[in-house]
Write an enzyme that holds these catalytic residues in place. Structure first.
Site, PDB file in Angstrom:
ATOM      1  N   ASP A 106      -5.759  -5.777   0.425  1.00  7.99           N
ATOM      2  CA  ASP A 106      -4.947  -6.321  -0.685  1.00  7.99           C
ATOM      3  C   ASP A 106      -4.765  -7.831  -0.590  1.00  7.99           C
ATOM      4  O   ASP A 106      -4.863  -8.529  -1.596  1.00  7.99           O
ATOM      5  CB  ASP A 106      -3.603  -5.577  -0.841  1.00  7.99           C
ATOM      6  CG  ASP A 106      -2.757  -5.495   0.402  1.00  7.99           C
ATOM      7  OD1 ASP A 106      -3.203  -5.939   1.487  1.00  7.99           O
ATOM      8  OD2 ASP A 106      -1.611  -4.993   0.293  1.00  7.99           O
ATOM      9  N   SER A 133       9.897   0.377   3.357  1.00 13.33           N
ATOM     10  CA  SER A 133      10.439  -0.951   3.075  1.00 13.33           C
ATOM     11  C   SER A 133      10.230  -1.317   1.582  1.00 13.33           C
ATOM     12  O   SER A 133      11.179  -1.686   0.887  1.00 13.33           O
ATOM     13  CB  SER A 133       9.755  -1.946   4.009  1.00 13.33           C
ATOM     14  OG  SER A 133      10.093  -3.244   3.729  1.00 13.33           O
ATOM     15  N   ASP A 139       1.662  -2.064  -1.666  1.00  9.38           N
ATOM     16  CA  ASP A 139       2.719  -1.053  -1.560  1.00  9.38           C
ATOM     17  C   ASP A 139       3.620  -1.045  -2.791  1.00  9.38           C
ATOM     18  O   ASP A 139       3.884   0.001  -3.393  1.00  9.38           O
ATOM     19  CB  ASP A 139       3.557  -1.298  -0.296  1.00  9.38           C
ATOM     20  CG  ASP A 139       2.707  -1.286   0.952  1.00  9.38           C
ATOM     21  OD1 ASP A 139       1.540  -0.856   0.861  1.00  9.38           O
ATOM     22  OD2 ASP A 139       3.195  -1.724   2.012  1.00  9.38           O
TER      23      ASP A 139
HETATM   24  C1  GLA Z   1       0.807  -2.757   4.977  1.00  6.21           C
HETATM   25  C2  GLA Z   1       1.041  -3.886   3.996  1.00  6.21           C
HETATM   26  C3  GLA Z   1       0.073  -3.801   2.820  1.00  6.21           C
HETATM   27  C4  GLA Z   1      -1.374  -3.641   3.281  1.00  6.21           C
HETATM   28  C5  GLA Z   1      -1.492  -2.566   4.350  1.00  6.21           C
HETATM   29  C6  GLA Z   1      -2.861  -2.500   4.967  1.00  6.21           C
HETATM   30  O1  GLA Z   1       1.140  -1.531   4.394  1.00  6.21           O
HETATM   31  O2  GLA Z   1       2.365  -3.851   3.531  1.00  6.21           O
HETATM   32  O3  GLA Z   1       0.228  -4.930   1.994  1.00  6.21           O
HETATM   33  O4  GLA Z   1      -1.921  -4.856   3.697  1.00  6.21           O
HETATM   34  O5  GLA Z   1      -0.553  -2.758   5.406  1.00  6.21           O
HETATM   35  O6  GLA Z   1      -3.789  -2.071   4.033  1.00  6.21           O
END
Ligand code: GLA
Length: 369
Positions: A24, A117, A161
């Site tokens: 991302d 979170s 997320d």
């Molecule tokens: C965490 C981060 C996301 C992403 C994932 C790995 O969940 O919050 O933004 O980078 O790790 O894919």
């Protein structure tokens, strides 16, 4: 979004990423879906300009003033995302100071990397909007949550997320093109194969600093490529370009990003064509790449993946989320499920705490009142 100044109730799901890890913040495409596990928040307005949060399972309530919010970070880390989100919201909506009492209950396993979170931030964003009678787009709630993570929690995460949580729909993967972001919904049909979550129950220590380090490595790799080619973001680079990255370690990180993005593109085609058998090798290869090139797995995650991938009826299994602990996702044939579960329990009991198996059932954000 619905506004209810008096009282209301909302369900905010956690998410699990099916494929596309650490893409991302590199402009790639990710494939998360929202779960039926999540947070339920009930609220009522109160006279004082404060937000009072009661969380089930936490002995103390947390009180956060709506004035000079940034000066009052809660001591209990569980409440930090809610506070961080409020810091962003009070700056965005000056003078909106109607206080509220919020009770939160959760079915998300704590610290398991299923985005508790981001779910708290989104929950706070939706409740704040309802109480103050402001009407942000869901995308704005996601951007506010991202700002809360970066500026108030010190985690330089990507948009996956929060974007997934606000836009996820039951029965679909949210294919997020993070170079935007924009998304399309891809029906998540895996035929006779059921998605399962394996929660390693391994605490994710040092996850934040290691996460930020990986992001910095990707930024260095991109800079090296951009000195020779006009590559807009790392996920768009070609494998042949890797040679231009001087550091061996940064090269490995970039190799993961480039290969993972290609796996996601292949997976979307497989899902759209109903060719779910082909998803297995993509999941397995993703885990290998995260273990060897991105180096975000742990010995326990590797053992669990190796165990699952060797079971009859398991199409594929990989770690999911940031890594350094947390969960794995597996696709298991429905006929093999009873044996898989039984064998899993026996295998899990050799660890302390024993990892747990959860059904990855879909869910979506829902205003219940
Ligand atoms: C965490 C981060 C996301 C992403 C994932 C790995 O969940 O919050 O933004 O980078 O790790 O894919």
């Amino acid at each position: 979004m619905r506004a209810s100044p008096e009282e209301g109730k909302i369900f905010v799901p956690g998410r699990i990423n099916f494929l596309g890890e650490h893409l991302d913040y590199n402009g790639g495409t990710v494939l998360p879906f929202t779960l039926n596990l999540g947070l339920t928040g009930c609220w009522e307005t109160i006279a004082e300009p404060v937000v009072e949060i009661w969380s089930e399972g936490h002995p103390r309530r947390c009180i956060i003033p709506l004035r000079e919010t940034w000066l009052h970070p809660p001591l209990d880390p569980w409440y930090r995302p809610a506070w961080a989100m409020l810091c962003v919201l009070v700056a965005r909506y000056p003078g909106k100071e109607r206080g509220f009492r919020l009770r939160i209950s959760s079915t998300l396993p704590a610290g398991a990397g299923l985005s508790s979170s981001a779910a708290i931030e989104v929950l706070m964003g939706c409740v704040f909007a309802a109480v103050q009678e402001v009407h942000p787009e869901l995308a704005d709630v996601a951007f506010a949550a991202l700002e809360a993570e970066h500026h108030h929690l010190g985690v330089r995460c990507g948009i996956m997320d929060m974007w997934a949580i606000v836009h996820g729909k039951k029965g679909y993967l949210t294919a997020i093109d993070c170079n935007g972001p924009s998304h399309k919904l891809v029906p998540f049909s895996t035929g006779p194969f059921q998605p399962l979550i394996i929660n390693s129950r391994q605490p994710r220590t040092l996850a934040h600093s290691a996460y930020n380090d990986r992001r910095a490595a990707c930024e260095r790799a991109l800079k090296a490529l951009q000195s020779l080619w006009s590559v807009p973001y790392l996920a768009a680079a070609l494998p042949e370009m890797l040679i231009a990255i001087p550091s061996e370690e940064d090269k490995r990180r970039a190799r993961h990003v480039i290969s993972e993005n290609r796996r996601v593109q292949k997976a979307i085609v497989c899902l759209e064509n109903g060719n779910f058998q082909a998803l297995g090798p993509l999941l397995r290869e993703s885990h290998r790449s995260l273990a060897e090139d991105y180096q975000v797995t742990t010995p326990l995650l590797d053992r669990l993946a190796e165990w699952a991938n060797s079971q009859e009826g398991c199409l594929g299994c990989r770690m999911t989320g940031a890594g350094f602990g947390g969960c794995l996702i597996a696709l298991v044939h429905q006929d093999a499920l009873p044996t898989f579960r039984k064998k899993f329990d026996a295998f899990a009991s050799t660890f302390s705490p024993p990892p747990e198996l959860l059904d990855a059932r879909p869910g979506e954000i829902n205003f219940l009142l």
